[in-house]
Structure formats: C-alpha cells, structure tokens
Design a protein around this motif. Structure first.
Motif, PDB file in Angstrom:
ATOM      1  N   ALA B  34     -22.933 -48.389  -1.599  1.00  0.00           N
ATOM      2  CA  ALA B  34     -22.105 -49.953  -2.491  1.00  0.00           C
ATOM      3  C   ALA B  34     -22.022 -50.863  -1.693  1.00  0.00           C
ATOM      4  CB  ALA B  34     -20.599 -49.085  -2.185  1.00  0.00           C
ATOM      5  N   PHE B 178     -13.097 -44.083  -0.068  1.00  0.00           N
ATOM      6  CA  PHE B 178     -13.883 -45.315  -0.924  1.00  0.00           C
ATOM      7  C   PHE B 178     -13.415 -44.987  -2.302  1.00  0.00           C
ATOM      8  CE2 PHE B 178     -16.408 -48.261  -3.072  1.00  0.00           C
ATOM      9  CZ  PHE B 178     -16.054 -49.406  -2.958  1.00  0.00           C
ATOM     10  N   TRP B 179     -14.265 -43.606  -2.287  1.00  0.00           N
ATOM     11  CA  TRP B 179     -14.655 -43.084  -3.347  1.00  0.00           C
ATOM     12  C   TRP B 179     -13.177 -42.404  -4.157  1.00  0.00           C
ATOM     13  CZ3 TRP B 179     -16.786 -46.403  -6.275  1.00  0.00           C
ATOM     14  CH2 TRP B 179     -18.301 -46.731  -5.847  1.00  0.00           C
ATOM     15  N   GLN B 181     -10.337 -42.653  -3.442  1.00  0.00           N
ATOM     16  CA  GLN B 181      -9.512 -43.844  -4.394  1.00  0.00           C
ATOM     17  C   GLN B 181      -9.727 -44.302  -5.688  1.00  0.00           C
ATOM     18  OE1 GLN B 181      -8.508 -47.379  -1.567  1.00  0.00           O
ATOM     19  NE2 GLN B 181      -8.868 -45.470   0.400  1.00  0.00           N
ATOM     20  N   ASN B 182     -10.794 -44.552  -6.086  1.00  0.00           N
ATOM     21  CA  ASN B 182     -11.638 -44.206  -7.419  1.00  0.00           C
ATOM     22  C   ASN B 182     -12.011 -43.940  -8.216  1.00  0.00           C
ATOM     23  OD1 ASN B 182     -10.683 -47.398  -6.166  1.00  0.00           O
ATOM     24  ND2 ASN B 182     -12.900 -47.384  -5.401  1.00  0.00           N
ATOM     25  N   GLY B 183     -11.558 -42.545  -8.004  1.00  0.00           N
ATOM     26  CA  GLY B 183     -11.592 -41.817  -9.283  1.00  0.00           C
ATOM     27  C   GLY B 183     -12.790 -40.192  -9.253  1.00  0.00           C
ATOM     28  N   TYR B 184     -13.032 -40.892  -7.692  1.00  0.00           N
ATOM     29  CA  TYR B 184     -13.887 -39.703  -7.705  1.00  0.00           C
ATOM     30  C   TYR B 184     -13.141 -38.339  -6.558  1.00  0.00           C
ATOM     31  CZ  TYR B 184     -17.741 -41.243  -9.506  1.00  0.00           C
ATOM     32  OH  TYR B 184     -18.718 -41.267 -10.069  1.00  0.00           O
ATOM     33  N   TYR B 196     -14.781 -35.639 -10.529  1.00  0.00           N
ATOM     34  CA  TYR B 196     -14.088 -36.970 -10.468  1.00  0.00           C
ATOM     35  C   TYR B 196     -12.412 -35.871 -10.328  1.00  0.00           C
ATOM     36  CZ  TYR B 196     -17.999 -38.616 -13.365  1.00  0.00           C
ATOM     37  OH  TYR B 196     -19.272 -39.498 -13.512  1.00  0.00           O
TER      38      TYR B 196
END
Lengths: 84, 197
Positions: B34, B178-179, B181-184, B196
């Motif tokens: 990332a 990190f991920w 928090q973003n849908g994973y 997800y």
C-alpha cells in the motif's frame, strides 16, 4: 511501484459521477492542495491506496468489497471541483 | 498442507484441496504493498512488544538473530485470490518473543516500518502459528517482500502478515488495522473466505 492519479478517473466516476482527477484535494497531513491526478496510486494491494505526492501520507483508499465500492477519505480535509 | 497436492497443482481451483475457496494457484510471488518500500537497515532495526502497563520489550537485529530459529513450510493465501503452496521460511517463533511478556489483553496490533498496521487476536499469534521471518527459500527476505523481517501468520490471509514488522502492541479490544478499517475482514480466515465485512 505506483501509478499516477489519472487512473483514479474510473473508480471515482462511479462514486461522484464526475471526472474527479481534476478536483483538488487538501492533504490532511501536510496541507498540500493538488489535483488528484498528481497523487500516487498504489494499486498492487488489497485495495487501492492513494498517497499525497508531496508527503507520501495516505489521502484515500478504495476497496471493492464484493458488490460494494468503499472509499475512505481519512487523509483529505477538502475536495474542490469546478461547479458543473 | 499436503505434499501430495504440490506436484499436481494443475490450473483449476476446484480440485486442489490445498486451495481455500475462491483462490487460484500461482508459482510467482506477487508483490503487494500500500506504499513505497521502506529502507530498513538492520543496524538500526528494532522490534518491540508493548503491553498494557506501558512496558516495552525490545530486540535489536543482533538479539533477534541470537534467538532460536525455526524452519517453516507453509502455504500462503492472499486476499487478492492468489495462493502459493509449499513456501519455506526461517524465523523466530512469536512464542519465543512472548515468553517473558505478561499481558491480560487478548488482541494485538501489528505495526510496520512505513506506517502499515493490521490487527489479530493474541491467540492467533501463539502456539506455533506465527513467526518473525527473515529468510525466504534460503535467502535473506527481499525488501519488497518485507525484508529484513516480516510477520508470518500463514493461517490467515496474507495482509495479516505485516511486512517490515516493527512492533506489536497489546490491545483490550480488536481494533481494526489499516485495511480492516477500509472494508477488509476483522479476522481474515481464508478457509471461511472472510475477505470483507
């Protein structure tokens, strides 16, 4: 390895119905204001990670989670685009 | 993991019992990141475990290398749908590093050089399930794959195996990284196809 921000045109079009690559974004980390086309896009990741071209901090992320497209704007304090 | 299936890897995802659902086999080792690859020098490298009391357990590179090492043979599964079977790593078990750590907390945040984070339950990092890996296929771990050292938690999707590992922080709650928090998925079991949430 990253791409330039012009690749954001497609996925942002899905969300905003506008070409957002000419929109300016203010970086929450360093305060730089630049058009999104100048951002650094790390696409080789679970999602897309879009970073400020000045300080490298995260502006936003995209995740295509199954049938949903999710955008996190944690590093953007303002978006500005020409009024249509 | 089955040695039998390794030689009959085939192309399909349907008939290989070593492949979790929705995964395909790759012989390559794709590089996923990332952000830019941080330049981490072993002269200044440090790994820490921080507990709820504020106590910080520290190891420098020399101290890490002096700890007992293990060879790990495992399959790895990336949430972007590739799996790589029969990989070989060398590293230090987190059981060794946690041996003198006292904590009542049940969750861990992994922190990387470069700012990446990912979360995992403490129990998933114990009992021979997780390592700090510094060698891949007999060679020092390449920086683009997380060298000089990365976490290896192969029973979870590979985004849980933080590259350029810098430290672990004990947490009372399962806060998302990190991920996450973003849908994973907060946990990320490839056999349950927890991509997800």
């Amino acid at each position: 390895m990253h791409l330039d921000g012009n690749v954001l045109a497609g996925p942002l079009l899905e969300l905003f119905r506008e070409d957002m690559t000419t929109a300016t974004a203010r970086c929450a980390s360093c305060g730089d204001v630049s058009v999104l086309a100048t951002a650094m896009v790390y696409d080789a990741a679970p999602g897309w990670c879009v970073r400020c071209h000045v300080c490298g901090d995260v502006l936003l992320t995209f995740v295509r989670a199954g049938d949903r497209l999710r955008i996190d704007l944690r590093g953007v304090t303002a978006l500005e685009l020409p009024a249509g | 993991m089955s040695i039998f299936t390794r030689g009959f890897s085939g192309r399909g995802r349907d008939n290989n019992p070593a492949l979790p659902p929705g995964q395909y086999l790759t012989e390559d080792f794709p590089v996923l990141s990332a952000g830019p690859t941080p330049n981490v020098d072993t002269d200044t490298w440090e790994f820490t475990i921080t507990t709820e009391t504020g106590k910080v357990h520290r190891w420098n590179w020399e101290q890490l290398m002096a700890l007992p090492t293990e060879d790990i043979h495992t399959d790895i599964h990336c949430v972007t749908r590739w799996s790589k079977l029969g990989t070989t790593w060398r590293g230090v078990s987190l059981d060794t590093l946690f041996a003198d750590v006292e904590t009542e907390y049940d969750y861990v945040m992994e922190h990387s050089y470069g700012g990446y984070t990912t979360n995992a339950p403490y129990e998933d990092l114990r009992d021979g399930k997780a390592w700090i890996a510094h060698t891949f296929e007999g060679e020092p771990l390449d920086p683009e794959h997380g060298g000089p050292a990365r976490l290896l938690v192969p029973h979870l999707y590979f985004w849980k195996s933080a590259k350029w590992i810098r430290g672990l922080t004990m947490m009372a709650e399962d806060d998302p990284g990190f991920w996450e928090q973003n849908g994973y998925h907060i946990y990320g079991d490839p056999w349950q196809e927890q991509r997800y949430w």
